[in-house]
Design a protein around this motif. Structure first.
Motif, PDB file in Angstrom:
ATOM      1  N   SER A   1     -27.599  87.709  -5.231  1.00  0.00           N
ATOM      2  CA  SER A   1     -28.122  86.429  -5.736  1.00  0.00           C
ATOM      3  C   SER A   1     -27.833  86.247  -7.222  1.00  0.00           C
ATOM      4  O   SER A   1     -27.828  85.120  -7.719  1.00  0.00           O
ATOM      5  N   ARG A   2     -27.595  87.352  -7.952  1.00  0.00           N
ATOM      6  CA  ARG A   2     -27.318  87.267  -9.388  1.00  0.00           C
ATOM      7  C   ARG A   2     -25.828  87.140  -9.663  1.00  0.00           C
ATOM      8  O   ARG A   2     -25.420  86.977 -10.816  1.00  0.00           O
ATOM      9  N   GLU A   3     -25.002  87.223  -8.638  1.00  0.00           N
ATOM     10  CA  GLU A   3     -23.552  87.120  -8.814  1.00  0.00           C
ATOM     11  C   GLU A   3     -23.120  85.657  -8.813  1.00  0.00           C
ATOM     12  O   GLU A   3     -23.766  84.809  -8.202  1.00  0.00           O
ATOM     13  N   SER A   4     -22.004  85.399  -9.477  1.00  0.00           N
ATOM     14  CA  SER A   4     -21.418  84.059  -9.467  1.00  0.00           C
ATOM     15  C   SER A   4     -20.424  83.990  -8.311  1.00  0.00           C
ATOM     16  O   SER A   4     -19.431  84.705  -8.300  1.00  0.00           O
ATOM     17  N   ARG A   5     -20.718  83.131  -7.339  1.00  0.00           N
ATOM     18  CA  ARG A   5     -19.879  83.054  -6.139  1.00  0.00           C
ATOM     19  C   ARG A   5     -19.063  81.764  -6.078  1.00  0.00           C
ATOM     20  O   ARG A   5     -18.333  81.539  -5.129  1.00  0.00           O
ATOM     21  N   VAL A   6     -19.199  80.926  -7.092  1.00  0.00           N
ATOM     22  CA  VAL A   6     -18.449  79.672  -7.095  1.00  0.00           C
ATOM     23  C   VAL A   6     -18.312  79.195  -8.537  1.00  0.00           C
ATOM     24  O   VAL A   6     -19.207  79.389  -9.349  1.00  0.00           O
ATOM     25  N   THR A   7     -17.165  78.614  -8.854  1.00  0.00           N
ATOM     26  CA  THR A   7     -16.957  78.015 -10.172  1.00  0.00           C
ATOM     27  C   THR A   7     -17.231  76.516 -10.084  1.00  0.00           C
ATOM     28  O   THR A   7     -17.417  75.960  -8.998  1.00  0.00           O
ATOM     29  N   ILE A   8     -17.252  75.874 -11.240  1.00  0.00           N
ATOM     30  CA  ILE A   8     -17.475  74.423 -11.252  1.00  0.00           C
ATOM     31  C   ILE A   8     -16.362  73.709 -10.491  1.00  0.00           C
ATOM     32  O   ILE A   8     -16.618  72.790  -9.703  1.00  0.00           O
ATOM     33  N   TRP A   9     -15.119  74.163 -10.698  1.00  0.00           N
ATOM     34  CA  TRP A   9     -13.988  73.515 -10.010  1.00  0.00           C
ATOM     35  C   TRP A   9     -14.055  73.775  -8.519  1.00  0.00           C
ATOM     36  O   TRP A   9     -13.717  72.900  -7.716  1.00  0.00           O
ATOM     37  N   ASP A  10     -14.493  74.991  -8.146  1.00  0.00           N
ATOM     38  CA  ASP A  10     -14.659  75.277  -6.719  1.00  0.00           C
ATOM     39  C   ASP A  10     -15.686  74.337  -6.102  1.00  0.00           C
ATOM     40  O   ASP A  10     -15.491  73.806  -5.009  1.00  0.00           O
ATOM     41  N   PHE A  11     -16.796  74.156  -6.821  1.00  0.00           N
ATOM     42  CA  PHE A  11     -17.889  73.342  -6.286  1.00  0.00           C
ATOM     43  C   PHE A  11     -17.431  71.906  -6.025  1.00  0.00           C
ATOM     44  O   PHE A  11     -17.851  71.274  -5.052  1.00  0.00           O
ATOM     45  N   LEU A  12     -16.556  71.391  -6.885  1.00  0.00           N
ATOM     46  CA  LEU A  12     -16.063  70.025  -6.702  1.00  0.00           C
ATOM     47  C   LEU A  12     -15.171  69.897  -5.473  1.00  0.00           C
ATOM     48  O   LEU A  12     -15.034  68.804  -4.912  1.00  0.00           O
ATOM     49  N   LYS A  13     -14.581  71.018  -5.055  1.00  0.00           N
ATOM     50  CA  LYS A  13     -13.666  70.987  -3.906  1.00  0.00           C
ATOM     51  C   LYS A  13     -14.356  71.262  -2.581  1.00  0.00           C
ATOM     52  O   LYS A  13     -13.752  71.083  -1.521  1.00  0.00           O
ATOM     53  N   LEU A  14     -15.609  71.722  -2.617  1.00  0.00           N
ATOM     54  CA  LEU A  14     -16.293  72.107  -1.386  1.00  0.00           C
ATOM     55  C   LEU A  14     -16.501  70.908  -0.470  1.00  0.00           C
ATOM     56  O   LEU A  14     -16.805  69.805  -0.922  1.00  0.00           O
ATOM     57  N   THR A  15     -16.364  71.146   0.824  1.00  0.00           N
ATOM     58  CA  THR A  15     -16.707  70.116   1.803  1.00  0.00           C
ATOM     59  C   THR A  15     -18.221  70.100   1.969  1.00  0.00           C
ATOM     60  O   THR A  15     -18.928  70.982   1.469  1.00  0.00           O
ATOM     61  N   ASP A  16     -18.728  69.119   2.680  1.00  0.00           N
ATOM     62  CA  ASP A  16     -20.176  69.035   2.891  1.00  0.00           C
ATOM     63  C   ASP A  16     -20.696  70.271   3.612  1.00  0.00           C
ATOM     64  O   ASP A  16     -21.764  70.797   3.276  1.00  0.00           O
ATOM     65  N   GLU A  17     -19.945  70.753   4.607  1.00  0.00           N
ATOM     66  CA  GLU A  17     -20.376  71.925   5.358  1.00  0.00           C
ATOM     67  C   GLU A  17     -20.356  73.182   4.487  1.00  0.00           C
ATOM     68  O   GLU A  17     -21.277  73.997   4.544  1.00  0.00           O
TER      69      GLU A  17
ATOM     70  N   GLY B   1     -11.113  84.436  -4.056  1.00  0.00           N
ATOM     71  CA  GLY B   1     -11.582  83.295  -3.291  1.00  0.00           C
ATOM     72  C   GLY B   1     -10.655  82.924  -2.158  1.00  0.00           C
ATOM     73  O   GLY B   1      -9.553  83.454  -2.003  1.00  0.00           O
ATOM     74  N   SER B   2     -11.109  82.002  -1.341  1.00  0.00           N
ATOM     75  CA  SER B   2     -10.274  81.475  -0.268  1.00  0.00           C
ATOM     76  C   SER B   2      -9.135  80.670  -0.878  1.00  0.00           C
ATOM     77  O   SER B   2      -9.197  80.285  -2.049  1.00  0.00           O
ATOM     78  N   PRO B   3      -8.070  80.409  -0.103  1.00  0.00           N
ATOM     79  CA  PRO B   3      -6.960  79.602  -0.634  1.00  0.00           C
ATOM     80  C   PRO B   3      -7.461  78.267  -1.191  1.00  0.00           C
ATOM     81  O   PRO B   3      -8.207  77.555  -0.538  1.00  0.00           O
ATOM     82  N   GLY B   4      -7.049  77.962  -2.424  1.00  0.00           N
ATOM     83  CA  GLY B   4      -7.467  76.728  -3.068  1.00  0.00           C
ATOM     84  C   GLY B   4      -8.718  76.869  -3.907  1.00  0.00           C
ATOM     85  O   GLY B   4      -9.121  75.935  -4.589  1.00  0.00           O
ATOM     86  N   PHE B   5      -9.360  78.061  -3.881  1.00  0.00           N
ATOM     87  CA  PHE B   5     -10.577  78.302  -4.654  1.00  0.00           C
ATOM     88  C   PHE B   5     -10.384  79.498  -5.568  1.00  0.00           C
ATOM     89  O   PHE B   5      -9.601  80.402  -5.270  1.00  0.00           O
ATOM     90  N   GLN B   6     -11.120  79.506  -6.673  1.00  0.00           N
ATOM     91  CA  GLN B   6     -11.058  80.627  -7.597  1.00  0.00           C
ATOM     92  C   GLN B   6     -12.000  81.752  -7.190  1.00  0.00           C
ATOM     93  O   GLN B   6     -11.617  82.917  -7.167  1.00  0.00           O
ATOM     94  N   LYS B   7     -13.246  81.404  -6.871  1.00  0.00           N
ATOM     95  CA  LYS B   7     -14.236  82.419  -6.497  1.00  0.00           C
ATOM     96  C   LYS B   7     -14.794  82.211  -5.094  1.00  0.00           C
ATOM     97  O   LYS B   7     -15.081  83.176  -4.394  1.00  0.00           O
TER      98      LYS B   7
END
Length: 202
Positions: A56-72, A2-8
């Motif tokens: 589309s069947r791959e996991s591209r974000v974790t729950i913790w990643d999702f909480l850190k995402l900006t609106d964009e 993932g990008s810096p600060g993200f897992q996936k």
């Protein structure tokens, strides 16, 4: 990774994926003509659609990643996921196929889904979720009713039995199980603070 600060979640890959999706016909345009009739894409388009459907069947974000995402970032992720899902759904509907990755070469192709074939989620649904729901339903059906209404009915029945005749004889006629249950009910209501409210119940 993932990008810096993200897992996936990888913002660079999501942006590249967005460009790839914008340069390729959408799932509805690829498998349907302008009049809404089903059509068969050429081999190159099918290959690209299979790869996008597999993503589309791959996991591209974790729950913790999702909480850190900006609106964009969240908007980009949802937009990509929605468009990717179109290729998977349309492929199943039009071609009766799902994307499959060759374990030896890594190539992605469409695999025919015939009657009786099961996907990975179906086993989890049939042998995991359904039995758990059935087990919980059985527990609910046979669990002892401990509501206030049921307690009031039981308490009134016990009081009526005690007051029916000689109090000592009524108590003596009660079984050990009935005495224990009565004592448990009284203690429960005293501890909960509701017993005094029911002392005047007729």
């Amino acid at each position: 990774s993932g990008s810096p600060g993200f897992q996936k979640f990888n913002i660079v890959k999501e942006i590249e994926l967005r460009k790839r999706l914008d340069a390729f016909p959408s799932g509805s345009e690829l498998f349907y003509d302008s009049e809404g009739h089903m059509k068969q894409p050429d081999d190159a388009q099918l290959k690209e659609a299979a790869e996008l459907a597999a993503i589309s069947r791959e996991s591209r974000v974790t729950i913790w990643d999702f909480l850190k995402l900006t609106d964009e970032q969240r908007e980009l992720y949802f937009k990509n996921s929605q468009d990717l899902q179109q290729y998977y759904n349309s492929g199943r509907e039009v071609l009766d196929k799902i994307p499959s990755v060759d374990q030896d070469t890594g190539a992605v192709t469409w695999r025919v889904v015939r009657k009786g074939d099961k996907e990975s989620w179906e086993r989890l649904w049939y042998y995991g979720y359904v039995p758990i729901v059935a087990f919980m339903a059985l527990i609910y059906m046979f669990k002892e009713d401990s509501s206030v209404g049921q307690w009031a009915v039981d308490e009134l029945r016990l009081r009526a039995a005690e007051n029916a005749g000689d109090n000592d004889e009524a108590l003596a006629s009660m079984t050990d199980a009935e005495r224990k249950r009565r004592d448990a009910l009284v203690v429960e209501r005293i501890l909960s603070g509701d017993y005094e409210k029911l002392t005047g119940t007729k």
